[in-house]
Design a protein around this motif. Structure first.
Motif, short mmCIF file in Angstrom:
data_model
loop_
_atom_site.label_atom_id
_atom_site.label_comp_id
_atom_site.label_asym_id
_atom_site.label_seq_id
_atom_site.Cartn_x
_atom_site.Cartn_y
_atom_site.Cartn_z
N ARG A 11 0.86 -1.18 0.00
CA ARG A 11 0.00 0.00 0.00
C ARG A 11 0.90 1.23 0.00
O ARG A 11 1.87 1.29 0.74
CB ARG A 11 -0.89 0.00 1.23
CG ARG A 11 -1.95 1.08 1.22
CD ARG A 11 -2.89 0.96 2.41
NE ARG A 11 -3.51 -0.33 2.56
CZ ARG A 11 -4.66 -0.70 1.96
NH1 ARG A 11 -5.27 0.14 1.16
NH2 ARG A 11 -5.18 -1.89 2.17
N SER A 47 -9.45 4.47 -6.04
CA SER A 47 -10.31 3.30 -6.08
C SER A 47 -11.66 3.63 -5.47
O SER A 47 -11.75 4.43 -4.54
CB SER A 47 -9.65 2.16 -5.31
OG SER A 47 -10.54 1.09 -5.16
N ASP A 49 -13.41 1.55 -3.80
CA ASP A 49 -13.45 0.84 -2.52
C ASP A 49 -12.32 1.35 -1.63
O ASP A 49 -11.15 1.16 -1.94
CB ASP A 49 -13.30 -0.65 -2.77
CG ASP A 49 -13.36 -1.48 -1.50
OD1 ASP A 49 -13.61 -0.91 -0.42
OD2 ASP A 49 -13.16 -2.71 -1.60
N ALA A 51 -11.06 0.18 0.99
CA ALA A 51 -10.20 -0.91 1.46
C ALA A 51 -9.09 -1.24 0.47
O ALA A 51 -8.04 -1.72 0.85
CB ALA A 51 -11.03 -2.14 1.75
N THR A 52 -9.32 -0.97 -0.82
CA THR A 52 -8.31 -1.29 -1.84
C THR A 52 -7.58 -0.05 -2.33
O THR A 52 -6.70 -0.15 -3.18
CB THR A 52 -8.95 -2.00 -3.04
OG1 THR A 52 -9.93 -1.15 -3.64
CG2 THR A 52 -9.59 -3.32 -2.63
N LEU A 55 -3.48 0.27 -3.08
CA LEU A 55 -2.83 -1.03 -3.25
C LEU A 55 -2.03 -1.05 -4.55
O LEU A 55 -2.52 -0.61 -5.59
CB LEU A 55 -3.86 -2.16 -3.27
CG LEU A 55 -4.49 -2.53 -1.94
CD1 LEU A 55 -5.52 -3.64 -2.12
CD2 LEU A 55 -3.45 -2.95 -0.94
N PRO A 83 -6.81 -3.71 -10.39
CA PRO A 83 -7.85 -4.19 -9.48
C PRO A 83 -7.59 -5.64 -9.06
O PRO A 83 -7.68 -6.55 -9.87
CB PRO A 83 -9.13 -4.05 -10.29
CG PRO A 83 -8.70 -4.07 -11.70
CD PRO A 83 -7.29 -3.54 -11.74
N LYS A 85 -7.84 -8.39 -5.37
CA LYS A 85 -8.12 -8.60 -3.95
C LYS A 85 -7.24 -9.70 -3.40
O LYS A 85 -7.02 -9.77 -2.22
CB LYS A 85 -9.60 -8.95 -3.75
CG LYS A 85 -10.50 -7.79 -4.04
CD LYS A 85 -11.91 -8.09 -3.65
CE LYS A 85 -12.74 -6.87 -3.98
NZ LYS A 85 -14.10 -6.98 -3.55
N GLU A 86 -6.75 -10.58 -4.29
CA GLU A 86 -5.92 -11.69 -3.86
C GLU A 86 -4.96 -12.02 -5.00
O GLU A 86 -5.31 -11.94 -6.16
CB GLU A 86 -6.80 -12.90 -3.56
CG GLU A 86 -6.08 -14.08 -3.02
CD GLU A 86 -7.04 -15.19 -2.66
OE1 GLU A 86 -6.70 -16.35 -2.95
OE2 GLU A 86 -8.12 -14.91 -2.12
#
Length: 89
Positions: A11, A47, A49, A51-52, A55, A83, A85-86
């Motif tokens: 981040r 972003s 979101d 939370a992201t 990143l 984009p 998440k994992e």
């Protein structure tokens, strides 16, 4: 013999801040695909979101016997606005 590379999710708040001093390249493949490849502009895209937000992927391409641990790796990149998440290998 395979030479190891390193990819780390991280981040950050300003990917361009130390680009020249630390000798890495900031790339934005996601927005480049849509025609907006100027990272000076696309680093400002936030972003949706929270939370992201911020990143990035840090990539070090290895060189020589020490691979990515070498004092002077082959190349270093910060990938922004991707984009995810994992990440898995």
């Amino acid at each position: 013999m395979a030479i190891e590379d390193l990819v780390v999710a991280a981040r950050c708040t300003n990917a361009l801040a130390d680009q020249a001093e630390l000798n890495f390249t900031v790339i934005d493949p996601y927005n480049s695909f849509y025609g907006y490849g100027n990272t000076r502009i696309t680093t400002q895209f936030a972003s949706e979101d929270p939370a992201t937000r911020g990143l990035v992927l840090l990539v070090i391409h290895g060189a020589g016997s020490k691979a990515w641990r070498a004092a002077t790796p082959k190349a270093k990149f910060v990938i922004i606005n991707l984009p995810f998440k994992e990440i898995a290998v």
